[in-house]
Design an enzyme around this catalytic site. Sequence first.
Site, mmCIF file in Angstrom:
data_model
loop_
_atom_site.group_PDB
_atom_site.id
_atom_site.type_symbol
_atom_site.label_atom_id
_atom_site.label_comp_id
_atom_site.label_asym_id
_atom_site.label_seq_id
_atom_site.Cartn_x
_atom_site.Cartn_y
_atom_site.Cartn_z
ATOM 1 C CB CYS A 92 -6.183 -14.887 -0.382
ATOM 2 S SG CYS A 92 -6.799 -13.218 -0.139
ATOM 3 C CG HIS A 378 -1.760 -11.229 0.187
ATOM 4 N ND1 HIS A 378 -1.800 -12.369 -0.592
ATOM 5 C CD2 HIS A 378 -3.018 -11.097 0.700
ATOM 6 C CE1 HIS A 378 -3.020 -12.880 -0.545
ATOM 7 N NE2 HIS A 378 -3.775 -12.125 0.216
ATOM 8 C CB CYS A 409 -7.012 -17.501 5.624
ATOM 9 S SG CYS A 409 -5.906 -16.085 5.658
HETATM 10 C C1 LIG Z 1 -7.150 -13.627 2.921
HETATM 11 C C2 LIG Z 1 -6.348 -12.424 2.924
HETATM 12 O O1 LIG Z 1 -5.205 -12.433 2.564
HETATM 13 S S1 LIG Z 1 -7.101 -11.015 3.480
HETATM 14 C C3 LIG Z 1 -5.852 -9.787 3.374
HETATM 15 C C4 LIG Z 1 -6.100 -8.928 2.237
HETATM 16 N N1 LIG Z 1 -5.260 -7.763 2.327
HETATM 17 C C5 LIG Z 1 -5.667 -6.641 2.906
HETATM 18 O O2 LIG Z 1 -6.773 -6.579 3.401
HETATM 19 C C6 LIG Z 1 -4.721 -5.473 2.888
HETATM 20 C C7 LIG Z 1 -4.759 -4.779 4.188
HETATM 21 N N2 LIG Z 1 -3.870 -3.639 4.194
HETATM 22 C C8 LIG Z 1 -4.304 -2.355 4.046
HETATM 23 O O3 LIG Z 1 -5.488 -2.107 3.828
HETATM 24 C C9 LIG Z 1 -3.289 -1.244 4.169
HETATM 25 O O4 LIG Z 1 -2.027 -1.716 3.800
HETATM 26 C C10 LIG Z 1 -3.231 -0.690 5.626
HETATM 27 C C11 LIG Z 1 -4.568 -0.009 5.957
HETATM 28 C C12 LIG Z 1 -2.956 -1.786 6.637
HETATM 29 C C13 LIG Z 1 -2.081 0.305 5.782
HETATM 30 O O5 LIG Z 1 -2.174 1.246 4.794
HETATM 31 P P1 LIG Z 1 -1.267 2.569 4.820
HETATM 32 O O6 LIG Z 1 -1.667 3.432 5.968
HETATM 33 O O7 LIG Z 1 -1.299 3.144 3.452
HETATM 34 O O8 LIG Z 1 0.150 1.968 5.130
HETATM 35 P P2 LIG Z 1 1.579 2.612 5.023
HETATM 36 O O9 LIG Z 1 2.398 1.784 4.151
HETATM 37 O O10 LIG Z 1 1.485 4.076 4.687
HETATM 38 O O11 LIG Z 1 2.118 2.428 6.476
HETATM 39 C C14 LIG Z 1 1.701 3.263 7.554
HETATM 40 C C15 LIG Z 1 2.920 3.588 8.388
HETATM 41 O O12 LIG Z 1 3.448 2.387 8.921
HETATM 42 C C16 LIG Z 1 4.839 2.289 8.601
HETATM 43 N N3 LIG Z 1 5.170 0.877 8.422
HETATM 44 C C17 LIG Z 1 4.489 -0.040 7.672
HETATM 45 N N4 LIG Z 1 5.121 -1.227 7.736
HETATM 46 C C18 LIG Z 1 6.189 -1.077 8.530
HETATM 47 C C19 LIG Z 1 7.219 -1.947 8.950
HETATM 48 N N5 LIG Z 1 7.252 -3.228 8.600
HETATM 49 N N6 LIG Z 1 8.178 -1.452 9.752
HETATM 50 C C20 LIG Z 1 8.152 -0.160 10.155
HETATM 51 N N7 LIG Z 1 7.187 0.724 9.777
HETATM 52 C C21 LIG Z 1 6.221 0.262 8.969
HETATM 53 C C22 LIG Z 1 4.978 3.079 7.323
HETATM 54 O O13 LIG Z 1 6.302 3.526 7.120
HETATM 55 C C23 LIG Z 1 4.041 4.215 7.565
HETATM 56 O O14 LIG Z 1 4.703 5.168 8.376
HETATM 57 P P3 LIG Z 1 4.501 6.746 8.132
HETATM 58 O O15 LIG Z 1 3.042 6.999 8.374
HETATM 59 O O16 LIG Z 1 5.416 7.361 9.138
HETATM 60 O O17 LIG Z 1 4.879 6.996 6.710
#
Ligand SMILES: CC(=O)SCCNC(=O)CCNC(=O)[C@H](O)C(C)(C)COP(=O)(O)OP(=O)(O)OC[C@H]1O[C@@H](n2cnc3c(N)ncnc32)[C@H](O)[C@@H]1OP(=O)(O)O
Length: 423
Positions: A92, A378, A409
């Site tokens: 990242c 991201h 990070c």
């Molecule tokens: C150094 C670094 O940067 S490390 C970071 C690297 N990045 C990562 O690791 C990515 C991590 N993220 C992920 O793995 C995935 O996005 C997860 C597991 C967090 C979530 O995945 P999903 O379950 O597919 O998320 P999804 O978008 O469907 O959201 C789940 C629910 O939350 C809700 N939601 C998500 N964001 C918001 C928000 N900002 N406001 C309101 N509701 C929200 C969605 O509408 C959804 O609701 P629903 O189930 O009623 O449809």
Amino acid sequence: MPRIRRVAIVGGTRIPFARSDGPYATASNQEMLTAAVNGLVNRYALDVPGVVGELVAGAVLKHSRDFNLARETVLGSKLDARTPAYDIQQACGTGLQAVIAAANKIALGQTESAIAGGADTASDAPLGVNDRLRRILLEARRAKSTGDRLKALAQIRPSHLIPEIPRNAEPRTGLSMGEHAAVTARAWGVEREAQDELAATSHQRLAAAYERGFFGDLVVPFHDLARDQNLRPDSTVEKLAALKPVFGTDGPDPTMTAGNSTPLTDGAAVVLLASEEWAEARGLEPLAYLTAYETAAVDFVRGDVANGEDGLLMAPAYAVPRMLARTGLGIEDFDLFEIHEAFASQVLATLAAWEKQGLAPVDRDRLNVAGSSLATGHPFAATGARIVATLAKLLAEREGPARGLISICAAGGQGVTAILERT
Ligand SMILES: CC(=O)SCCNC(=O)CCNC(=O)[C@H](O)C(C)(C)COP(=O)(O)OP(=O)(O)OC[C@H]1O[C@@H](n2cnc3c(N)ncnc32)[C@H](O)[C@@H]1OP(=O)(O)O
């Protein structure tokens, strides 16, 4: 030794970021990066032979066909085909590390200008071929006769056909980024409410920045998207509080949800850097100057992870104090802060770690004032360039001298940080 020169951030462009498996599902890293580069070329008339010294870029999730993604991007873009290019990768931290690599050459007088950044798509992630199958196919390719080739191919078993799907996890621990962040959140006692508040603020500030036209020249439309698809202007603490935890659910009181974690995202971003002379010769006023940078790494496998000090995403807790000590600056000397929001909990743990080391608290009104990764999304390698371009423009908007700090990070337990200044 050559004289060290000031490195100017002239401008940046990115395509709107999209949620993975959404509008960019069929776009490759190369297409997205090319669109971002062409945005800069159009804006600053860079389609002139020799005007850009080189392109430095990277992607975290990369196909073997993209072995030199940066160079292939040059060849497919409006840049002169004689522009050299090379790839760089620090998870990242890639986008910021690309900016630093380009800046070093400009500072040393080895080039006058460069484009730096990155692209990533989780939608088009490369699938690996099972190791055994790969060896059999290579053996078949080397075979001298049809008989030998068939003999090699006859070794293939149905189980060999199962692809290796890249996991968003650390190879040495098997834990995902989110699971690692959950361990750190628990160690630092980061509360759910504080995470949701940070996430809601990120969405509200990004929405406000779009509203006032801040991204007008920074974001170029792509595939019918004109702004970041993940942005939910109506995100409130109340709505976020209703989401169920997704990481750290094997322990008591898990706090991390889809709302206070970044989503998997597709996108690309680039920055134009140059010597002051180059910018002046073209009548371009630099937005800001890149004046310091630092990297650090933590031993998240054997280190003090349970107490939070060596959490996977905590390397900026070491890089920033080191960078400040080297430059003789304190937190109070900065007007703006940009901390990459991999997870709200990681931002809050980093702030707590800085304070524990005796740094002054960061004024939240100066932190991520135009939103950050929780709202934009991201695309791993693009984030650093997005942040540099955003901060440079925010500094340029202010009256008089201003200084900003960047903290990113990265997977693998690394951190990349930098200082931008406007004089
Ligand atoms: C150094 C670094 O940067 S490390 C970071 C690297 N990045 C990562 O690791 C990515 C991590 N993220 C992920 O793995 C995935 O996005 C997860 C597991 C967090 C979530 O995945 P999903 O379950 O597919 O998320 P999804 O978008 O469907 O959201 C789940 C629910 O939350 C809700 N939601 C998500 N964001 C918001 C928000 N900002 N406001 C309101 N509701 C929200 C969605 O509408 C959804 O609701 P629903 O189930 O009623 O449809």
